[in-house]
Write an enzyme that holds these catalytic residues in place. Structure first.
Site, PDB file in Angstrom:
ATOM      1  N   ARG A  64     -38.349 -45.940   6.996  1.00 17.35           N
ATOM      2  CA  ARG A  64     -39.543 -45.176   6.610  1.00 17.35           C
ATOM      3  C   ARG A  64     -40.643 -46.086   6.061  1.00 17.35           C
ATOM      4  NH1 ARG A  64     -40.943 -42.629   1.369  1.00 17.35           N
ATOM      5  NH2 ARG A  64     -39.235 -43.944   0.670  1.00 17.35           N
ATOM      6  N   HIS A  94     -32.231 -45.529  -1.797  1.00 15.07           N
ATOM      7  CA  HIS A  94     -33.495 -44.881  -2.182  1.00 15.07           C
ATOM      8  C   HIS A  94     -33.826 -43.656  -1.345  1.00 15.07           C
ATOM      9  CE1 HIS A  94     -37.540 -44.671  -3.771  1.00 15.07           C
ATOM     10  NE2 HIS A  94     -38.076 -44.836  -2.570  1.00 15.07           N
ATOM     11  N   ARG A 126     -40.013 -52.499   4.162  1.00 17.26           N
ATOM     12  CA  ARG A 126     -39.023 -52.403   3.088  1.00 17.26           C
ATOM     13  C   ARG A 126     -37.641 -52.925   3.488  1.00 17.26           C
ATOM     14  NH1 ARG A 126     -39.540 -46.771   0.084  1.00 17.26           N
ATOM     15  NH2 ARG A 126     -41.456 -47.681  -0.701  1.00 17.26           N
ATOM     16  N   GLU A 160     -48.964 -50.345   0.138  1.00 15.14           N
ATOM     17  CA  GLU A 160     -47.557 -50.709  -0.050  1.00 15.14           C
ATOM     18  C   GLU A 160     -47.070 -51.458   1.189  1.00 15.14           C
ATOM     19  OE1 GLU A 160     -44.986 -47.691  -2.006  1.00 15.14           O
ATOM     20  OE2 GLU A 160     -46.745 -46.410  -1.950  1.00 15.14           O
ATOM     21  N   HIS A 173     -34.468 -49.381  -1.645  1.00 18.83           N
ATOM     22  CA  HIS A 173     -35.746 -49.851  -2.199  1.00 18.83           C
ATOM     23  C   HIS A 173     -35.522 -51.249  -2.760  1.00 18.83           C
ATOM     24  CE1 HIS A 173     -39.485 -50.138  -4.341  1.00 18.83           C
ATOM     25  NE2 HIS A 173     -39.880 -48.989  -3.816  1.00 18.83           N
TER      26      HIS A 173
HETATM   27  P1  FAD Z   1     -36.555 -33.171  -3.624  1.00 24.08           P
HETATM   28  O1  FAD Z   1     -37.858 -33.393  -4.246  1.00 24.08           O
HETATM   29  O2  FAD Z   1     -35.463 -34.098  -3.979  1.00 24.08           O
HETATM   30  O3  FAD Z   1     -36.081 -31.689  -3.991  1.00 24.08           O
HETATM   31  C1  FAD Z   1     -34.791 -31.237  -3.652  1.00 24.08           C
HETATM   32  C2  FAD Z   1     -34.480 -29.992  -4.460  1.00 24.08           C
HETATM   33  O4  FAD Z   1     -33.293 -29.372  -3.981  1.00 24.08           O
HETATM   34  C3  FAD Z   1     -34.242 -30.246  -5.936  1.00 24.08           C
HETATM   35  O5  FAD Z   1     -34.930 -29.248  -6.624  1.00 24.08           O
HETATM   36  C4  FAD Z   1     -32.739 -30.074  -6.093  1.00 24.08           C
HETATM   37  O6  FAD Z   1     -32.342 -29.667  -7.365  1.00 24.08           O
HETATM   38  C5  FAD Z   1     -32.495 -28.983  -5.071  1.00 24.08           C
HETATM   39  N1  FAD Z   1     -31.108 -28.894  -4.602  1.00 24.08           N
HETATM   40  C6  FAD Z   1     -30.339 -29.888  -4.092  1.00 24.08           C
HETATM   41  N2  FAD Z   1     -29.135 -29.389  -3.750  1.00 24.08           N
HETATM   42  C7  FAD Z   1     -29.141 -28.066  -4.035  1.00 24.08           C
HETATM   43  C8  FAD Z   1     -28.185 -27.030  -3.918  1.00 24.08           C
HETATM   44  N3  FAD Z   1     -26.957 -27.230  -3.440  1.00 24.08           N
HETATM   45  N4  FAD Z   1     -28.547 -25.786  -4.321  1.00 24.08           N
HETATM   46  C9  FAD Z   1     -29.767 -25.543  -4.845  1.00 24.08           C
HETATM   47  N5  FAD Z   1     -30.704 -26.501  -4.983  1.00 24.08           N
HETATM   48  C10 FAD Z   1     -30.395 -27.737  -4.581  1.00 24.08           C
HETATM   49  N6  FAD Z   1     -42.027 -40.777  -1.377  1.00 24.08           N
HETATM   50  C11 FAD Z   1     -43.357 -40.933  -1.153  1.00 24.08           C
HETATM   51  O7  FAD Z   1     -43.881 -40.439  -0.141  1.00 24.08           O
HETATM   52  N7  FAD Z   1     -44.123 -41.622  -2.036  1.00 24.08           N
HETATM   53  C12 FAD Z   1     -43.616 -42.196  -3.163  1.00 24.08           C
HETATM   54  O8  FAD Z   1     -44.338 -42.804  -3.945  1.00 24.08           O
HETATM   55  C13 FAD Z   1     -42.222 -42.058  -3.415  1.00 24.08           C
HETATM   56  N8  FAD Z   1     -41.663 -42.610  -4.500  1.00 24.08           N
HETATM   57  C14 FAD Z   1     -40.341 -42.358  -4.780  1.00 24.08           C
HETATM   58  C15 FAD Z   1     -39.800 -42.822  -5.962  1.00 24.08           C
HETATM   59  C16 FAD Z   1     -38.492 -42.499  -6.313  1.00 24.08           C
HETATM   60  C17 FAD Z   1     -37.902 -43.024  -7.597  1.00 24.08           C
HETATM   61  C18 FAD Z   1     -37.715 -41.704  -5.433  1.00 24.08           C
HETATM   62  C19 FAD Z   1     -36.305 -41.335  -5.791  1.00 24.08           C
HETATM   63  C20 FAD Z   1     -38.248 -41.267  -4.234  1.00 24.08           C
HETATM   64  C21 FAD Z   1     -39.559 -41.582  -3.898  1.00 24.08           C
HETATM   65  N9  FAD Z   1     -40.126 -41.121  -2.713  1.00 24.08           N
HETATM   66  C22 FAD Z   1     -41.463 -41.310  -2.487  1.00 24.08           C
HETATM   67  C23 FAD Z   1     -39.376 -40.257  -1.813  1.00 24.08           C
HETATM   68  C24 FAD Z   1     -39.796 -38.804  -2.082  1.00 24.08           C
HETATM   69  O9  FAD Z   1     -39.933 -38.613  -3.474  1.00 24.08           O
HETATM   70  C25 FAD Z   1     -38.799 -37.817  -1.561  1.00 24.08           C
HETATM   71  O10 FAD Z   1     -38.416 -38.120  -0.265  1.00 24.08           O
HETATM   72  C26 FAD Z   1     -39.401 -36.416  -1.559  1.00 24.08           C
HETATM   73  O11 FAD Z   1     -39.895 -36.125  -2.835  1.00 24.08           O
HETATM   74  C27 FAD Z   1     -38.370 -35.411  -1.156  1.00 24.08           C
HETATM   75  O12 FAD Z   1     -38.865 -34.126  -1.402  1.00 24.08           O
HETATM   76  P2  FAD Z   1     -37.922 -32.902  -1.086  1.00 24.08           P
HETATM   77  O13 FAD Z   1     -38.682 -31.681  -1.476  1.00 24.08           O
HETATM   78  O14 FAD Z   1     -37.415 -33.012   0.283  1.00 24.08           O
HETATM   79  O15 FAD Z   1     -36.651 -33.123  -2.051  1.00 24.08           O
HETATM   80  C1  SIN Z   2     -42.655 -46.740  -4.334  1.00 25.79           C
HETATM   81  O1  SIN Z   2     -43.538 -46.309  -5.067  1.00 25.79           O
HETATM   82  O2  SIN Z   2     -42.377 -47.926  -4.180  1.00 25.79           O
HETATM   83  C2  SIN Z   2     -41.859 -45.757  -3.563  1.00 25.79           C
HETATM   84  C3  SIN Z   2     -42.655 -45.302  -2.428  1.00 25.79           C
HETATM   85  C4  SIN Z   2     -41.788 -44.610  -1.441  1.00 25.79           C
HETATM   86  O3  SIN Z   2     -40.562 -44.633  -1.541  1.00 25.79           O
HETATM   87  O4  SIN Z   2     -42.353 -44.031  -0.516  1.00 25.79           O
END
Ligand code: FAD
Ligand code: SIN
Length: 518
Positions: free
Chosen positions: A382, A347, A286, A111, A239
């Site tokens: 990032r 994003h 990005r 990427e 993004h």
């Molecule tokens: P999340 O996975 O968002 O989990 C947060 C959790 O907290 C959820 O379950 C939510 O319901 C809960 N929550 C929130 N507020 C509360 C509250 N007040 N009380 C109780 N529960 C709550 N990163 C990569 O490294 N590679 C990728 O390919 C990539 N692609 C992406 C594509 C998309 C479309 C998006 C949106 C993001 C992408 N990212 C990618 C970024 C990555 O997905 C996130 O940064 C990462 O998954 C965050 O994980 P997390 O566990 O911190 O949060």
């Molecule tokens: C993507 O697949 O382009 C998202 C990857 C990322 O946000 O890390």
């Protein structure tokens, strides 16, 4: 309710922590929707880890530091890059399947900003696969309790014992959280030895985002109210390529891995344009690509550019990107033959709650993980696919750290239950919806990809009215999820603007026209 570890959030960060910490004590996970409603579930491109030569730790470290534009914490970068292969093994042991080539090697994506192919993936649905495996492992674990539809409202600290403690007072500690049970509508006092905030990002502070609706920055806002230190909030990553389909929310992502696969950005008239902006063209970091698209769109008064993958083999496109292929086909775009209209969208939050190398915050007994945390890995921008690996590496660091303290910590007694019933205002829900839209448009109009001193100032003035009105409503009403989310998003917007005003330069994801880059 009493537990050793109260984990707020069920994305990769919260679930990985739970699986690690359950060896040392009982874990309770609260999550505001169904378990799989989270950013993790939508991740497409994959997860970074150095796997085969000619890639090396040094190259991954170098790419991360370059992308972070001088604002990374080199220790955090070293930690994540060097520990990544170990945590990938854990993910596989928990059941995650990454794609392999016919000869049995992992198939690696590339990427923007990466000098090598180093991104493990599962088709273009990597996050959903990781989330599936983690949920199944958590469900099977006897020492983990999961409470869905439980919304964390606020963290408990000495303030709830009536003590006045400031951020600068040594000894500020977290004792758990007030949590709204959305099924009974009761606010429960959940006490814990350690509290882990893993509530993900805050994309919904903007009108257009790739994030699902749960991403409202709750954890960062709660930590801020509890007086934890936050930082780098101005570095909101946009993004470059989400599908331009104005009737759809959130914006569907077109993974950057498609550009790694050879797709090219084009203007609506068919011209390539990224060569004017960066030697890595469509695969530049990005922030560079998002700004280039923004500049071309504003110059021409257009709302999208195109991504072109038509020159690649159609079978290969369909096998690498089955999810994107089907999605685009559902709205009449055959990506093997048609150009894909794309536009940038909010994003990822590169900043968050400041943590150390153990993911410990500035408040005792409080950890922040994943997108909620600011570990220093990402700096001002990032590197793609570095966040999932950061979430699991730091989950492991935090679990190990808490394990060394667990015998020295007691559950805090004397925290009062929530005692304010309040009333329901008849127009409350309408007000919340309107205020949310106003806040999102303030942020999109004035605090987007390109900002200025004037735009930040205007945004703050307008936000302060929404802040006052929302706090007024909150002080009269029994909290509900929508009102709490609005309150949290306003706190996030405040932090993004304020920290943006404090930074007197353009760097990474924060571009201020008053400090043009050389
Ligand atoms: P999340 O996975 O968002 O989990 C947060 C959790 O907290 C959820 O379950 C939510 O319901 C809960 N929550 C929130 N507020 C509360 C509250 N007040 N009380 C109780 N529960 C709550 N990163 C990569 O490294 N590679 C990728 O390919 C990539 N692609 C992406 C594509 C998309 C479309 C998006 C949106 C993001 C992408 N990212 C990618 C970024 C990555 O997905 C996130 O940064 C990462 O998954 C965050 O994980 P997390 O566990 O911190 O949060
Ligand atoms: C993507 O697949 O382009 C998202 C990857 C990322 O946000 O890390």
């Amino acid at each position: 309710m009493k537990t050793d570890f109260l984990v707020i959030g069920s994305g990769a960060a919260g679930l990985a922590f739970a699986l690690k910490a359950a060896t040392y004590g009982h874990v309770t996970i609260v999550t505001k929707g169904e378990m799989s409603e989270c950013n993790t579930n939508y991740a497409q491109g994959g997860i970074c880890s150095v796997t085969y030569a000619p890639d090396s730790f040094e190259k991954h470290i170098h790419d991360t530091l370059i992308c972070g534009a001088g604002k990374c914490n080199p220790e955090a970068v070293e930690l994540v890059v060097r520990r990544a292969p170990e945590l990938i093994k854990d993910l596989i042991a928990w059941g995650t399947q990454f794609d392999k080539t016919p000869d049995g090697r992992f198939e690696l994506n590339r990427e923007g900003g990466h000098s090598e192919h180093r991104i493990l993936h599962h088709e273009d649905l990597t996050g959903a696969e990781i989330e599936r495996a983690l949920i199944e492992s958590v469900r099977r674990h006897p020492n983990i309790t999961v409470l869905e539809h439980h919304f964390a409202i606020d963290l408990l600290t000495q303030h709830h014992l009536g003590e006045f403690v400031t951020r600068h007072t040594r000894g500020l500690a977290c004792f758990g959280a007030y949590v709204l049970n959305e099924k009974t509508n009761e606010i429960e006092t959940m006490l814990s030895k350690f509290t882990i905030v893993a509530t993900g990002g805050c994309g919904n502070v903007y009108s257009t985002t790739s994030n699902p609706v749960v991403a409202t920055g709750d954890g960062i806002a709660m930590c801020h109210r509890a007086k934890a230190i936050t930082e780098n909030m101005e570095f909101i990553q946009f993004h470059p390529t989400t599908l331009y389909n104005p009737s759809e929310k959130p914006n569907f992502l077109i993974t950057e891995a498609m550009r790694g696969f050879g797709a090219i950005l084009r203007l609506q008239n068919g011209e390539e344009f990224m060569d004017k902006y960066h030697p890595m063209k469509s695969l530049a970091p990005r922030d560079v690509v998002a700004r280039a698209i923004y500049r071309e769109m504003t110059k021409r008064g257009e709302e999208f550019v195109y991504l072109d993958v038509r020159h690649k083999d159609p079978d290969s496109i369909r096998s690498h990107f089955p999810n994107i292929y089907e999605k685009c086909l559902s709205i009449g775009i055959d990506i093997t033959r048609d150009l894909i209209p794309v536009t940038p969208a909010a994003h990822y939050c590169c900043g968050g709650v400041k943590v150390d190398l153990n993911s410990h915050t500035s408040i005792k007994r409080l950890y922040a993980l994943g997108e909620t945390a600011c570990t220093g890995l990402h700096g001002a921008n990032r590197l793609a696919s570095n966040s999932l690996i950061e979430a699991v590496v730091y989950a492991d660091q935090a679990a190990k750290h808490a394990a060394t303290l667990i015998d020295k910590v007691e559950i805090q007694e004397g925290i009062p239950d929530w005692d304010f019933e309040g009333t329901q205002h008849t127009e409350e829900m309408l007000m919340i919806i309107q205020s949310k839209r106003e806040m999102q448009s303030i942020m999109s109009n004035y605090v987007g990809i390109v900002r200025s001193n004037l735009s930040l100032h205007r945004a703050m003035r307008r936000l302060s009215i929404l802040y006052e009105e929302t706090e007024g409503l909150y002080s009269m009403t029994k909290p509900n999820r929508e009102l709490c989310e609005l309150r949290n998003m306003i706190a996030i917007a405040y932090l993004v603007i304020k920290q943006g005003e404090e930074l007197k330069e353009s760097v990474g994801c924060h571009y201020n026209n008053d400090y043009p880059k050389a």
